[in-house]
Write a protein that holds these residues in place. Structure first.
Motif, PDB file in Angstrom:
ATOM      1  N   PRO A   1      -7.424  -2.097   4.202  1.00 24.32           N
ATOM      2  CA  PRO A   1      -9.034  -2.454   4.449  1.00 24.32           C
ATOM      3  C   PRO A   1      -8.927  -3.788   5.392  1.00 24.32           C
ATOM      4  O   PRO A   1      -8.136  -4.646   4.951  1.00 24.32           O
ATOM      5  CB  PRO A   1      -9.550  -2.833   3.282  1.00 24.32           C
ATOM      6  CG  PRO A   1      -8.792  -1.973   2.354  1.00 24.32           C
ATOM      7  CD  PRO A   1      -7.407  -1.881   2.468  1.00 24.32           C
ATOM      8  N   GLN A   2      -9.812  -3.789   6.433  1.00 28.10           N
ATOM      9  CA  GLN A   2      -9.950  -5.267   7.026  1.00 28.10           C
ATOM     10  C   GLN A   2     -10.339  -6.378   6.251  1.00 28.10           C
ATOM     11  O   GLN A   2      -9.929  -7.466   6.596  1.00 28.10           O
ATOM     12  CB  GLN A   2     -10.735  -4.792   8.428  1.00 28.10           C
ATOM     13  CG  GLN A   2     -10.350  -3.982   9.442  1.00 28.10           C
ATOM     14  CD  GLN A   2     -11.249  -3.784  10.407  1.00 28.10           C
ATOM     15  OE1 GLN A   2     -12.516  -3.514  10.239  1.00 28.10           O
ATOM     16  NE2 GLN A   2     -10.417  -3.939  11.662  1.00 28.10           N
ATOM     17  N   ASN A   3     -10.675  -6.293   4.967  1.00 27.22           N
ATOM     18  CA  ASN A   3     -11.399  -7.180   4.480  1.00 27.22           C
ATOM     19  C   ASN A   3     -10.392  -7.466   3.149  1.00 27.22           C
ATOM     20  O   ASN A   3     -10.670  -8.243   2.335  1.00 27.22           O
ATOM     21  CB  ASN A   3     -12.513  -7.032   3.743  1.00 27.22           C
ATOM     22  CG  ASN A   3     -12.843  -5.848   2.928  1.00 27.22           C
ATOM     23  OD1 ASN A   3     -11.824  -5.070   2.696  1.00 27.22           O
ATOM     24  ND2 ASN A   3     -14.166  -5.662   2.166  1.00 27.22           N
ATOM     25  N   ALA A   4      -9.091  -6.881   3.059  1.00 29.63           N
ATOM     26  CA  ALA A   4      -8.167  -7.079   2.086  1.00 29.63           C
ATOM     27  C   ALA A   4      -7.585  -8.579   2.152  1.00 29.63           C
ATOM     28  O   ALA A   4      -7.627  -8.913   3.078  1.00 29.63           O
ATOM     29  CB  ALA A   4      -6.958  -6.259   2.491  1.00 29.63           C
ATOM     30  N   LYS A   5      -7.272  -8.965   0.933  1.00 32.73           N
ATOM     31  CA  LYS A   5      -6.905 -10.244   0.720  1.00 32.73           C
ATOM     32  C   LYS A   5      -5.293 -10.272   1.106  1.00 32.73           C
ATOM     33  O   LYS A   5      -4.792  -9.422   0.827  1.00 32.73           O
ATOM     34  CB  LYS A   5      -7.090 -10.830  -0.675  1.00 32.73           C
ATOM     35  CG  LYS A   5      -8.699 -11.282  -0.649  1.00 32.73           C
ATOM     36  CD  LYS A   5      -8.784 -11.620  -2.403  1.00 32.73           C
ATOM     37  CE  LYS A   5     -10.502 -12.127  -2.459  1.00 32.73           C
ATOM     38  NZ  LYS A   5     -10.441 -12.753  -3.675  1.00 32.73           N
ATOM     39  N   ALA A   6      -4.937 -11.537   1.862  1.00 31.57           N
ATOM     40  CA  ALA A   6      -3.601 -11.616   1.982  1.00 31.57           C
ATOM     41  C   ALA A   6      -2.850 -11.706   0.671  1.00 31.57           C
ATOM     42  O   ALA A   6      -3.328 -12.322  -0.178  1.00 31.57           O
ATOM     43  CB  ALA A   6      -3.111 -12.672   3.144  1.00 31.57           C
ATOM     44  N   GLY A   7      -1.542 -11.198   0.600  1.00 35.84           N
ATOM     45  CA  GLY A   7      -0.594 -11.056  -0.478  1.00 35.84           C
ATOM     46  C   GLY A   7       0.118  -9.943  -0.663  1.00 35.84           C
ATOM     47  O   GLY A   7       0.139  -8.895   0.213  1.00 35.84           O
TER      48      GLY A   7
ATOM     49  N   THR B   1      -0.441  -9.465   5.324  1.00 40.74           N
ATOM     50  CA  THR B   1      -0.396 -10.536   6.041  1.00 40.74           C
ATOM     51  C   THR B   1      -1.878 -11.165   6.372  1.00 40.74           C
ATOM     52  O   THR B   1      -2.865 -10.230   6.233  1.00 40.74           O
ATOM     53  CB  THR B   1       0.210 -10.672   7.354  1.00 40.74           C
ATOM     54  OG1 THR B   1      -0.412  -9.847   8.356  1.00 40.74           O
ATOM     55  CG2 THR B   1       1.681  -9.970   7.311  1.00 40.74           C
ATOM     56  N   ASN B   2      -2.188 -12.388   7.132  1.00 39.07           N
ATOM     57  CA  ASN B   2      -3.468 -12.872   6.797  1.00 39.07           C
ATOM     58  C   ASN B   2      -3.884 -12.500   8.520  1.00 39.07           C
ATOM     59  O   ASN B   2      -4.768 -13.374   8.744  1.00 39.07           O
ATOM     60  CB  ASN B   2      -3.478 -14.386   6.814  1.00 39.07           C
ATOM     61  CG  ASN B   2      -2.682 -15.175   7.631  1.00 39.07           C
ATOM     62  OD1 ASN B   2      -1.767 -14.789   8.352  1.00 39.07           O
ATOM     63  ND2 ASN B   2      -2.471 -16.385   7.299  1.00 39.07           N
ATOM     64  N   ARG B   3      -3.260 -11.731   9.223  1.00 37.77           N
ATOM     65  CA  ARG B   3      -3.856 -11.361  10.495  1.00 37.77           C
ATOM     66  C   ARG B   3      -4.643  -9.838  10.228  1.00 37.77           C
ATOM     67  O   ARG B   3      -4.198  -9.251   9.376  1.00 37.77           O
ATOM     68  CB  ARG B   3      -2.586 -11.214  11.516  1.00 37.77           C
ATOM     69  CG  ARG B   3      -1.895 -12.425  11.855  1.00 37.77           C
ATOM     70  CD  ARG B   3      -0.869 -12.287  12.969  1.00 37.77           C
ATOM     71  NE  ARG B   3      -0.171 -13.440  13.266  1.00 37.77           N
ATOM     72  CZ  ARG B   3      -0.792 -14.329  14.189  1.00 37.77           C
ATOM     73  NH1 ARG B   3      -1.859 -14.167  14.802  1.00 37.77           N
ATOM     74  NH2 ARG B   3      -0.042 -15.488  14.614  1.00 37.77           N
ATOM     75  N   THR B   4      -5.377  -9.758  11.441  1.00 38.36           N
ATOM     76  CA  THR B   4      -6.403  -8.542  11.218  1.00 38.36           C
ATOM     77  C   THR B   4      -6.161  -7.707  12.515  1.00 38.36           C
ATOM     78  O   THR B   4      -6.386  -8.240  13.546  1.00 38.36           O
ATOM     79  CB  THR B   4      -7.820  -8.933  11.035  1.00 38.36           C
ATOM     80  OG1 THR B   4      -7.730  -9.522   9.881  1.00 38.36           O
ATOM     81  CG2 THR B   4      -8.547  -7.635  10.712  1.00 38.36           C
ATOM     82  N   LEU B   5      -5.851  -6.468  12.285  1.00 43.57           N
ATOM     83  CA  LEU B   5      -6.064  -5.530  13.495  1.00 43.57           C
ATOM     84  C   LEU B   5      -7.642  -4.907  13.482  1.00 43.57           C
ATOM     85  O   LEU B   5      -8.168  -4.566  12.568  1.00 43.57           O
ATOM     86  CB  LEU B   5      -5.197  -4.293  13.083  1.00 43.57           C
ATOM     87  CG  LEU B   5      -4.778  -3.202  14.322  1.00 43.57           C
ATOM     88  CD1 LEU B   5      -4.028  -3.895  15.441  1.00 43.57           C
ATOM     89  CD2 LEU B   5      -4.179  -2.195  13.808  1.00 43.57           C
ATOM     90  N   PRO B   6      -8.062  -4.928  14.728  1.00 44.14           N
ATOM     91  CA  PRO B   6      -9.374  -4.179  14.973  1.00 44.14           C
ATOM     92  C   PRO B   6      -9.512  -2.949  14.705  1.00 44.14           C
ATOM     93  O   PRO B   6      -8.481  -2.143  14.540  1.00 44.14           O
ATOM     94  CB  PRO B   6      -9.872  -4.546  16.241  1.00 44.14           C
ATOM     95  CG  PRO B   6      -8.810  -5.439  16.743  1.00 44.14           C
ATOM     96  CD  PRO B   6      -7.553  -5.393  15.907  1.00 44.14           C
ATOM     97  N   SER B   7     -10.716  -2.223  14.453  1.00 44.97           N
ATOM     98  CA  SER B   7     -10.794  -0.817  13.949  1.00 44.97           C
ATOM     99  C   SER B   7     -10.478  -0.023  15.478  1.00 44.97           C
ATOM    100  O   SER B   7     -10.606  -0.729  16.481  1.00 44.97           O
ATOM    101  CB  SER B   7     -12.290  -0.502  13.716  1.00 44.97           C
ATOM    102  OG  SER B   7     -12.922  -0.995  14.801  1.00 44.97           O
ATOM    103  N   ALA B   8     -10.056   1.167  15.359  1.00 45.05           N
ATOM    104  CA  ALA B   8      -9.487   1.833  16.466  1.00 45.05           C
ATOM    105  C   ALA B   8     -10.620   1.871  17.691  1.00 45.05           C
ATOM    106  O   ALA B   8      -9.964   1.927  19.000  1.00 45.05           O
ATOM    107  CB  ALA B   8      -9.023   3.231  16.075  1.00 45.05           C
ATOM    108  N   LYS B   9     -11.743   1.898  17.157  1.00 48.90           N
ATOM    109  CA  LYS B   9     -12.658   2.261  18.409  1.00 48.90           C
ATOM    110  C   LYS B   9     -12.608   0.736  19.511  1.00 48.90           C
ATOM    111  O   LYS B   9     -13.108   0.751  20.556  1.00 48.90           O
ATOM    112  CB  LYS B   9     -14.021   2.220  18.046  1.00 48.90           C
ATOM    113  CG  LYS B   9     -14.881   0.974  17.198  1.00 48.90           C
ATOM    114  CD  LYS B   9     -16.091   1.413  16.432  1.00 48.90           C
ATOM    115  CE  LYS B   9     -16.607   0.227  15.829  1.00 48.90           C
ATOM    116  NZ  LYS B   9     -16.685  -1.022  16.392  1.00 48.90           N
TER     117      LYS B   9
END
Length: 600
Positions: free
Chosen positions: A195-201, A226-234
């Motif tokens: 999930p994009q809102n998952a906590k790093a760990g 990790t504490n980096r976030t990938l945007p959604s595919a769109k």
């Protein structure tokens, strides 16, 4: 009956023994897919008999059922015990990324009702639900050897001259349990969508391997977020252009093209393309732009009619339905309409005066060609503007000569100067500022300044593979990492994406037999019926994620003036040159690069 007759005709020149083998395979495939004739999903099916003999010596050392983690770089043979570890596997992902793992079960005895069940992934402060972890069976499909002479992978192939074998490729999330015969291997594919809102760990969980309701193994899965976030595919920038074939779906399920049932059956298949960041909608704007080279030809989505009074009329009903459907899935960037320069320069239309189909044979530069296409394009432009699609529609060609392209461009500009134009073919300097979407074969290169100037002008610049080169490619026989390598290569060349001519141009029975008369198995399609993915397609999607990660890291480094990070990224990407594949395999290059990128 139609499929049986077609396959009989395809086998007409084969010798007796191969004909018997192919008929057996054909009947098994047709029985397995019987539900398709009624427009229903194939919930289960039988794989074809394995033409490769079981290695009795290798199995003599296997005393009991074994289950463990393998890797996603290997296609494990059905007839051999798999080398897998019963311990744990550790994966690393950004938030919003999907990562995968492969497990393998090998048994010296018969097993019934094999299942894979994933649990929640638990961290110190939060949990990733098991709903984000999907397990599926890796299935075996019949394939042929890649080449005979070590070089050529294009052109017709007499299947009697090629070795055949079962290859692990389809990823079957629909069949929920399978039986296993003695001395066989069966693999599973586990995909974790973070999930994009998952906590790093670090998160920990298990995949339970069961048969007859009893646990064979509890395989531990560790996931570092990790504490980096990938945007959604769109929101991905990578320009993925895989040509879709809705007619293959209509034939496979025996439903009326562009009916409600057709769209219902296409949804899970085309959703795979959208979820991988697919950007372009494929439209045949005239009859058979590729002269019927696939098992299911591409009839025109636009009906051309010459009325009794000599004027032209065009019906866009099927075109509109198809585009609206693909847009509903999220594929909205581009409509690619093929082709003003088809592989056979003949243009079919319905003649109202005789109530029959006729054709006009004309070449670019001919007066008849100009008149015909000017009429069509002006009507098409008006319709597109009414629908609000004109600005994203491209009049598209592939592998056409420079002189024909220049003559065709004149006709397009005369009809409406605002039309965008696309070409997948060879590089010509004369075209670099005239094409809004320009794609060249992998072994041809754009000058670096050309890519930069085109990007600044809002133009798209990509590369493609087809039945060539033998590597890197996405054939069923290709190492899985080669599918991922392609997006890394696009990043290395600073291109905008990748094109391949076939997303789902299926063979007669794609779930069981991927062999075709013209190209190596897997060349015409990357996904399977009912929304089943493949090892190749999953790895391709993972590569696209890596491209996006590289893009985001570059943007961050530039914004902060971090020249050191930019240099590290440049060094990572330098391995993705097709000329280096003799020294560094795609598997080695991809694994090193992923580890390095995840450390940044």
């Amino acid at each position: 009956e139609t499929n049986i007759l077609t396959l009989k005709n395809n086998n007409a020149n084969m010798k007796p023994e191969p004909i018997r083998k192919r008929r057996t395979a054909m009947l098994a495939a047709l029985l397995a897919g019987a539900l398709c004739a009624f427009g229903q999903a194939t919930t289960d099916y039988n794989e074809l008999p394995n033409p490769t003999a079981t290695d009795a010596k290798a199995w003599s050392a296997v005393k009991k059922v074994t289950a463990g983690w393998g890797n996603t770089d290997t296609r494990y043979n059905k007839e051999l015990p798999a080398k897998a570890t019963a311990g744990s596997i550790s994966l690393t992902a950004w938030r919003g990324e999907k990562v995968s793992a492969q497990l393998a079960v090998s048994t010296p005895e018969k097993l019934s009702a094999l299942t894979f069940e994933a649990g929640d992934l638990t961290g110190s402060a939060s949990t990733i639900s098991k709903a984000n972890v999907r397990t599926a069976f890796v299935r075996y499909v019949m394939a042929d050897e890649l080449q005979k002479d070590g070089q050529n992978t294009c052109g017709g192939r007499n299947q009697d001259e090629y070795r055949h074998f079962l290859v692990a490729d389809p990823i079957d999330h629909i069949t929920r349990q399978l039986d296993m015969e003695p001395n066989t291997t069966r693999c599973g594919w586990a995909s974790i969508s973070v999930p994009q809102n998952a906590k790093a760990g670090t998160y920990r969980g298990t995949v339970e391997v069961k048969a007859d309701g009893k646990t064979i193994a509890s395989l531990r899965l560790n996931l570092k977020v990790t504490n980096r976030t990938l945007p959604s595919a769109k929101d991905w920038k990578f320009h993925l252009d895989l040509w879709q074939n809705p007619y293959a779906v209509a034939r496979y399920y025996n439903v009326e093209p562009f009916s409600d049932e057709h769209f219902r059956l296409m949804r899970p298949i085309m959703q795979l393309y959208a979820d991988a960041g697919g950007k372009a909608i494929t439209v045949p704007m005239m009859h058979r732009p590729w002269n019927g080279q696939t098992y299911d030809a591409f009839p025109s989505m636009i009906t051309w009619m010459k009325k009794a009074d000599g004027t032209w009329a065009f019906d866009y009903t099927a075109f509109d339905k198809w585009v609206e459907f693909m847009m509903s899935l999220g594929v909205k960037k581009q409509i690619s309409c093929y082709s003003m320069i088809p592989w056979k320069l003949s243009f079919s239309y319905l003649d109202q005066a005789t109530n029959s189909f006729k054709a006009i044979d004309a070449n670019p530069g001919d007066k008849a060609y100009e008149q015909l296409w000017t009429e069509m394009l002006r009507s098409f432009a008006a319709h597109l503007k009414e629908k609000g699609w004109f600005d994203i529609t491209h009049i598209a060609m592939d592998e056409r000569q420079l002189k024909d392209m220049l003559a065709t461009l004149e006709v397009i500009r005369k009809a409406d100067s605002g039309f965008k134009v696309a070409l997948a073919g060879s590089y010509h300097k004369e075209l670099e500022d005239k094409l809004d979407d320009y794609c060249v074969i992998i072994n041809e290169k754009f000058p670096a300044e050309t890519v930069a100037s085109r990007r600044a002008a809002g133009m798209n610049t990509t590369f493609y593979t087809c039945c060539t080169p033998p590597r890197p490619n996405t054939f069923i026989q290709s190492p899985p990492a080669e599918s991922e390598w392609l997006a890394w290569h696009s990043a290395k060349e600073d291109l905008d994406g990748y094109l391949r001519w076939a997303f789902n141009s299926w063979t007669a029975s794609p779930l069981t037999d991927a062999c075709f008369t013209a190209w190596p198995a897997g060349d015409p399609f990357l996904v399977y019926p009912d929304g089943r993915s493949s090892i190749r397609f999953e790895r391709m999607a993972e590569g696209i994620q890596q491209y996006e990660k590289v893009r985001l890291l570059k943007e961050e480094a530039r914004s902060k003036g971090n020249k050191s990070m930019l240099k590290k990224i440049e060094n990572i990407l330098s391995a993705f040159d097709e000329k280096q594949l003799d020294q560094t395999t795609a598997t080695e290059a991809v694994n090193r690069a992923k580890a390095a990128i995840n450390r940044l």
